[in-house]
Design an enzyme around this catalytic site. Structure first.
Site, PDB file in Angstrom:
ATOM      1  N   GLU A 104       0.142  -8.053  -1.728  1.00 48.87           N
ATOM      2  CA  GLU A 104      -0.359  -7.356  -2.918  1.00 48.87           C
ATOM      3  C   GLU A 104       0.415  -6.054  -3.029  1.00 48.87           C
ATOM      4  O   GLU A 104      -0.108  -4.978  -2.798  1.00 48.87           O
ATOM      5  CB  GLU A 104      -1.857  -7.075  -2.850  1.00 48.87           C
ATOM      6  CG  GLU A 104      -2.390  -6.527  -4.175  1.00 48.87           C
ATOM      7  CD  GLU A 104      -3.839  -6.067  -4.127  1.00 48.87           C
ATOM      8  OE1 GLU A 104      -4.108  -4.961  -4.651  1.00 48.87           O
ATOM      9  OE2 GLU A 104      -4.686  -6.794  -3.590  1.00 48.87           O
ATOM     10  N   HIS A 131      -6.092 -10.087  -9.446  1.00 47.54           N
ATOM     11  CA  HIS A 131      -6.099  -8.671  -9.092  1.00 47.54           C
ATOM     12  C   HIS A 131      -7.011  -7.915 -10.055  1.00 47.54           C
ATOM     13  O   HIS A 131      -7.139  -8.280 -11.220  1.00 47.54           O
ATOM     14  CB  HIS A 131      -4.670  -8.120  -9.166  1.00 47.54           C
ATOM     15  CG  HIS A 131      -4.553  -6.701  -8.752  1.00 47.54           C
ATOM     16  ND1 HIS A 131      -4.784  -5.644  -9.618  1.00 47.54           N
ATOM     17  CD2 HIS A 131      -4.230  -6.144  -7.554  1.00 47.54           C
ATOM     18  CE1 HIS A 131      -4.603  -4.512  -8.977  1.00 47.54           C
ATOM     19  NE2 HIS A 131      -4.274  -4.773  -7.726  1.00 47.54           N
ATOM     20  N   ASP A 162      -1.086  -2.957  -0.563  1.00 43.06           N
ATOM     21  CA  ASP A 162      -1.302  -2.397  -1.901  1.00 43.06           C
ATOM     22  C   ASP A 162      -0.346  -1.219  -2.126  1.00 43.06           C
ATOM     23  O   ASP A 162      -0.691  -0.228  -2.753  1.00 43.06           O
ATOM     24  CB  ASP A 162      -2.748  -1.973  -2.130  1.00 43.06           C
ATOM     25  CG  ASP A 162      -3.136  -1.969  -3.612  1.00 43.06           C
ATOM     26  OD1 ASP A 162      -2.250  -2.193  -4.458  1.00 43.06           O
ATOM     27  OD2 ASP A 162      -4.318  -1.751  -3.924  1.00 43.06           O
TER      28      ASP A 162
END
Length: 334
Positions: free
Chosen positions: A17, A174, A296
């Site tokens: 991600e 997401h 992230d």
């Protein structure tokens, strides 16, 4: 165990991600400079548009062998109504694919998809998986380019889901901010609308719509990835199953419980959630083969995430699965 973790070397990792931005994308964010997404993007904008150089340095420093990139929220789901979403998505996907083409051993990418047009989404998913070899796709929640939020439990998306199942690739869902008509409880507290809370509630509710619609009974091999340690759902699965079984008005003709769907149709990642007790609980609910490492980046620190996992007081074989093996198997990488 503590002595073992102190001696543990940096583990090889796959992170999936990891956000990027296509130059100029920020100009298309709905709500403009006042939106949460815009304000979140700007402090890290240089890192978002740098797809290789600084990104690879952070990867090297923290044991990330492969990063799977995706266009940052709200991405193509927030494109204005007068935008040709299908053409824009193709341009963005080709831009990312070209930018990382010299680093295919280190960088992969999830396809962005024009979800407001399910047929166009099918076409782009097929193109990106079969022609460009991408390991799946990522969408940033609901699509509201037409002015009305579109959630993907709607009947017109069934062929899309069957296509993803047929291709054997996962779809990463997401978060993005809740639609304007859903945020009355956040009035006066804008901190609740974004990554601290609202992102995760919005995504969890979207996933529950998919589960309760019966999608995974008609597409039993479909796989979904969720970030942020499962967007609340591992912690609430027991309660959902408990009440859905007890309340007559909530009974639905589903083949399995919410917990069972999570265990068979979902993977979760550690993106932005670097907390060992939470990781242990999530593994207990989903099992050790369904949890994946993620950072992230650049919204979160590769160094913080990597140091946490490398030193986590958990068995080495479990950590190797989370750090690398589970993602390599799911995405056919490494």
């Amino acid at each position: 165990m503590l002595e073992e973790t102190e001696r543990r070397h940096v583990m090889r990792k796959i992170a999936l991600e990891e956000a990027v931005a296509v130059p100029g994308q920020e100009k298309l964010v709905p709500g403009g400079s006042e939106s949460f997404e815009f304000q979140a993007m700007m402090p890290v904008y240089d890192r978002l548009v740098d797809l290789t150089e600084e990104r690879l340095r952070h990867m090297d420093a923290t044991g990330i062998e492969i990063s799977v990139l995706s266009v940052t929220s709200p991405g193509t789901q927030g494109l204005p109504a007068d935008t040709d979403a299908a053409a824009t998505v193709t341009q963005w996907n080709d831009y990312v694919a070209t930018a990382i083409s010299e680093h295919r051993d280190r960088l992969a990418c999830f396809a962005a998809l024009p979800m407001r047009d399910p047929d166009a989404a099918i076409t782009e998913l097929r193109r990106y998986v079969t022609d460009l070899g991408c390991p799946g796709a990522l969408v940033n929640g609901y699509d509201d380019g037409t002015g009305t939020p579109l959630y993907y439990d709607a009947p017109q998306y069934l062929d899309f889901w069957h296509t993803a199942e047929e291709l054997g690739v996962p779809l990463y869902i997401h978060p993005r901010s809740a639609p304007p008509d859903h945020v009355t409880t956040y009035n006066g507290y804008p901190q609740l609308d974004g990554a601290a809370w609202g992102f995760h509630v919005e995504t969890a509710e979207h996933i529950l719509r998919l589960i309760l619609s019966g999608l995974f009974d008609t597409a039993p091999r479909l796989q979904i990835i969720l970030g942020h340690m499962g967007e609340i759902l591992p912690w609430w699965a027991w309660r959902l199953d408990h009440r859905l079984a007890l309340d007559p008005g909530d009974k639905l003709p589903l083949a399995r419980t919410v917990t069972e769907y999570l265990q068979q149709n979902f993977y979760i990642t550690t993106s932005g959630f670097f907390h060992t007790p939470a990781l242990e609980y999530a593994v207990g609910v989903l099992g050790p083969d369904r949890v994946l490492y993620s950072v992230d980046y650049p919204y979160e620190s590769c160094e913080e995430a990597g140091t946490w996992l490398d030193k986590a007081d958990l068995p080495d074989d479990l950590l190797r699965k989370i750090a690398f093996d589970n993602a390599a198997r799911l995405l056919k990488l490494g």
